[in-house]
Design a protein around this motif. Structure first.
Motif, PDB file in Angstrom:
ATOM      1  N   THR A 268      66.110   5.291  20.667  1.00  0.00           N
ATOM      2  CA  THR A 268      65.538   5.351  19.315  1.00  0.00           C
ATOM      3  C   THR A 268      64.488   4.275  19.061  1.00  0.00           C
ATOM      4  OG1 THR A 268      67.349   3.966  18.484  1.00  0.00           O
ATOM      5  CG2 THR A 268      67.634   6.363  18.338  1.00  0.00           C
ATOM      6  N   ASP A 269      64.291   3.348  20.015  1.00  0.00           N
ATOM      7  CA  ASP A 269      63.302   2.287  19.827  1.00  0.00           C
ATOM      8  C   ASP A 269      62.571   2.048  21.137  1.00  0.00           C
ATOM      9  OD1 ASP A 269      61.781   0.070  19.197  1.00  0.00           O
ATOM     10  OD2 ASP A 269      63.405  -1.007  18.186  1.00  0.00           O
ATOM     11  N   MET A 270      61.268   2.369  21.136  1.00  0.00           N
ATOM     12  CA  MET A 270      60.433   2.137  22.314  1.00  0.00           C
ATOM     13  C   MET A 270      59.187   1.328  21.962  1.00  0.00           C
ATOM     14  SD  MET A 270      60.533   5.543  24.663  1.00  0.00           S
ATOM     15  CE  MET A 270      59.391   4.731  25.759  1.00  0.00           C
ATOM     16  N   TYR A 271      59.285   0.538  20.942  1.00  0.00           N
ATOM     17  CA  TYR A 271      58.141  -0.285  20.520  1.00  0.00           C
ATOM     18  C   TYR A 271      57.697  -1.153  21.698  1.00  0.00           C
ATOM     19  CZ  TYR A 271      55.300  -2.908  17.127  1.00  0.00           C
ATOM     20  OH  TYR A 271      54.263  -3.469  16.414  1.00  0.00           O
ATOM     21  N   SER A 272      56.425  -1.021  22.107  1.00  0.00           N
ATOM     22  CA  SER A 272      55.827  -1.804  23.197  1.00  0.00           C
ATOM     23  C   SER A 272      56.576  -1.674  24.514  1.00  0.00           C
ATOM     24  CB  SER A 272      55.732  -3.288  22.821  1.00  0.00           C
ATOM     25  OG  SER A 272      54.800  -3.496  21.788  1.00  0.00           O
ATOM     26  N   CYS A 273      57.322  -0.605  24.690  1.00  0.00           N
ATOM     27  CA  CYS A 273      58.162  -0.467  25.883  1.00  0.00           C
ATOM     28  C   CYS A 273      57.373  -0.630  27.174  1.00  0.00           C
ATOM     29  CB  CYS A 273      58.858   0.899  25.868  1.00  0.00           C
ATOM     30  SG  CYS A 273      59.964   1.167  27.268  1.00  0.00           S
ATOM     31  N   PHE A 274      56.208   0.015  27.277  1.00  0.00           N
ATOM     32  CA  PHE A 274      55.406  -0.037  28.500  1.00  0.00           C
ATOM     33  C   PHE A 274      54.092  -0.806  28.307  1.00  0.00           C
ATOM     34  CE2 PHE A 274      57.887   3.943  28.849  1.00  0.00           C
ATOM     35  CZ  PHE A 274      58.594   3.650  30.004  1.00  0.00           C
ATOM     36  N   GLU A 275      54.024  -1.602  27.306  1.00  0.00           N
ATOM     37  CA  GLU A 275      52.785  -2.343  27.048  1.00  0.00           C
ATOM     38  C   GLU A 275      52.389  -3.181  28.261  1.00  0.00           C
ATOM     39  OE1 GLU A 275      50.863  -5.518  23.846  1.00  0.00           O
ATOM     40  OE2 GLU A 275      52.591  -4.285  23.275  1.00  0.00           O
ATOM     41  N   ASP A 276      51.119  -3.103  28.625  1.00  0.00           N
ATOM     42  CA  ASP A 276      50.558  -3.837  29.770  1.00  0.00           C
ATOM     43  C   ASP A 276      51.138  -3.405  31.110  1.00  0.00           C
ATOM     44  OD1 ASP A 276      48.782  -5.263  28.249  1.00  0.00           O
ATOM     45  OD2 ASP A 276      50.069  -7.011  28.037  1.00  0.00           O
ATOM     46  N   CYS A 277      51.697  -2.206  31.192  1.00  0.00           N
ATOM     47  CA  CYS A 277      52.100  -1.646  32.490  1.00  0.00           C
ATOM     48  C   CYS A 277      50.864  -0.976  33.096  1.00  0.00           C
ATOM     49  CB  CYS A 277      53.246  -0.656  32.324  1.00  0.00           C
ATOM     50  SG  CYS A 277      54.824  -1.429  31.913  1.00  0.00           S
ATOM     51  N   THR A 278      49.999  -1.769  33.635  1.00  0.00           N
ATOM     52  CA  THR A 278      48.669  -1.312  34.038  1.00  0.00           C
ATOM     53  C   THR A 278      48.671  -0.421  35.275  1.00  0.00           C
ATOM     54  OG1 THR A 278      48.402  -3.433  35.179  1.00  0.00           O
ATOM     55  CG2 THR A 278      47.465  -3.245  32.969  1.00  0.00           C
ATOM     56  N   SER A 279      49.805  -0.315  35.976  1.00  0.00           N
ATOM     57  CA  SER A 279      49.897   0.558  37.150  1.00  0.00           C
ATOM     58  C   SER A 279      50.652   1.846  36.875  1.00  0.00           C
ATOM     59  CB  SER A 279      50.569  -0.180  38.311  1.00  0.00           C
ATOM     60  OG  SER A 279      49.816  -1.291  38.728  1.00  0.00           O
ATOM     61  N   LEU A 280      51.218   1.983  35.684  1.00  0.00           N
ATOM     62  CA  LEU A 280      52.043   3.143  35.359  1.00  0.00           C
ATOM     63  C   LEU A 280      51.217   4.428  35.398  1.00  0.00           C
ATOM     64  CD1 LEU A 280      54.969   3.887  34.381  1.00  0.00           C
ATOM     65  CD2 LEU A 280      54.022   3.851  32.060  1.00  0.00           C
ATOM     66  N   THR A 281      51.710   5.426  36.149  1.00  0.00           N
ATOM     67  CA  THR A 281      50.967   6.682  36.277  1.00  0.00           C
ATOM     68  C   THR A 281      51.682   7.873  35.655  1.00  0.00           C
ATOM     69  OG1 THR A 281      51.953   7.107  38.454  1.00  0.00           O
ATOM     70  CG2 THR A 281      49.839   5.927  38.405  1.00  0.00           C
ATOM     71  N   SER A 282      52.975   7.765  35.414  1.00  0.00           N
ATOM     72  CA  SER A 282      53.692   8.899  34.819  1.00  0.00           C
ATOM     73  C   SER A 282      55.023   8.448  34.244  1.00  0.00           C
ATOM     74  CB  SER A 282      53.930  10.001  35.858  1.00  0.00           C
ATOM     75  OG  SER A 282      54.790   9.540  36.885  1.00  0.00           O
TER      76      SER A 282
END
Length: 337
Positions: A268-282
């Protein structure tokens, strides 16, 4: 009779000359092989073939086109991804001079420059974790030797719930994370033993730049607030338990993380969960969009692309309509099939 002899001599001379011309012409044909078949010269590039052994896969960047031919001199980065419980073993690149960087035993990446027909193969082997009591972890990291790839594979035993709970208000790691932070020059892959009654793993590995992999997480966990925040070497993460609800800033700043397991439907909370994950593709989100709880979830995730975020069909419009709040593009979202 003399006249006949001259005609025969002339005929033989002409035949010999013709044979000489034919020999010269045939002598110019290149690359005779395959039982005498004449192979045409390669004019449209070099052929490159990649393969992976059991228990893993291999990808190329840039993608190798259909037909497997690339321009001579092309530089390609190959990435090996092991299945859970396995790790990269060996690379074989032929010709060997094509390998320009990495590609050693245990490396996840091999960089290749193609100047001739080239093959790239990678194999995998099971991970063997060394059992280490929590009380002996620091001593083990300072005295023991890592595997050939420089990673310590550790199955940590004797943990209790307080050992894996950090302080999200102070932005500080758990006692376990603090041990890893005191060994920042190391590379560590962890496997947990049983931990009774743990629900809170907030900030557990906050800032643990030595952590490269975690194989599992206790199924009772509900709170993963900032759990892996700032783990800049983290490459592999475990399945997220279905019990988890809070993933606020969970992977914030995990700059080497390319893929993650499905995000459970109870989150229920994903605030900034992947922030700055610069390699994330999917990523696949099984949870519904909640306004105000998903802001900045994909801020600076520069490698995400059209259709790379799968979401529930009945929430697709909500995700697309609120893409800007998540610092995403509407076309990144697609229906989870």
């Amino acid at each position: 009779m003399k006249t006949i002899h001259k005609k025969n001599t002339t005929f033989l001379n002409l035949a010999a000359a013709a044979l000489m011309v034919a020999a010269l012409v045939l002598g110019c044909k290149p690359n005779v092989s395959n039982g005498g078949e004449v192979q045409p010269p390669v004019t449209d590039g070099c052929t490159i073939t990649m393969s992976a052994g059991a228990n893993g896969s291999i990808t190329a960047s840039p993608v190798i086109p259909a037909g497997g031919k690339v321009a001579k001199g092309a530089e390609i980065t190959f990435t090996a991804t092991a299945n859970p419980g396995y790790r990269v073993d060996t690379w074989m690149v032929t010709p060997t001079k094509a390998l320009t960087a990495d590609g050693q035993q245990g490396d996840a990446i091999a960089k290749v420059k193609v100047t001739a027909n080239t093959t790239v193969n990678v194999t995998f082997k099971p991970i063997v974790y060394t059992p280490v009591a929590y009380a002996d972890l620091h001593n083990h990291l300072t005295t023991a030797q890592p595997e050939t790839n420089g990673i310590y594979y550790i199955e940590i035993t004797g943990l209790t719930a307080p050992d894996v709970t950090g302080n999200s208000i102070r932005d500080s790691a758990s006692p376990l994370g603090q041990i890893l932070n005191s060994n920042r020059q190391k590379k560590v892959a962890l496997k947990f033993g049983a931990i009774a009654g743990v629900t809170d793993m907030s900030s557990c590995f906050n800032g643990c730049t030595s952590l490269v992999q975690v194989s599992d997480i206790p199924n009772s966990v509900t709170d993963m607030y900032s759990c892996f925040k700032g783990c800049t070497k983290l490459e592999h993460v475990p399945n997220i338990p279905n019990s988890v609800t809070d993933m606020h800033s969970c992977f914030y700043g995990c700059t080497k993380l390319e893929h993650v397991p499905n995000i459970p439907d109870g989150v229920t909370d994903m605030y900034s969960c992947f922030e700055d994950c610069t390699s994330l593709t999917s990523v696949t989100l099984k949870c519904e969009y909640l306004d105000g709880k998903f802001h900045y979830a994909f801020y600076d995730c520069s490698r995400l692309s059209t259709g790379s975020i799968k979401v529930p069909a009945d929430s697709l419009d909500d995700y697309k309509d609120n893409a800007d709040k998540m610092k995403a593009e509407a076309e990144w979202f697609a229906k989870d099939e």
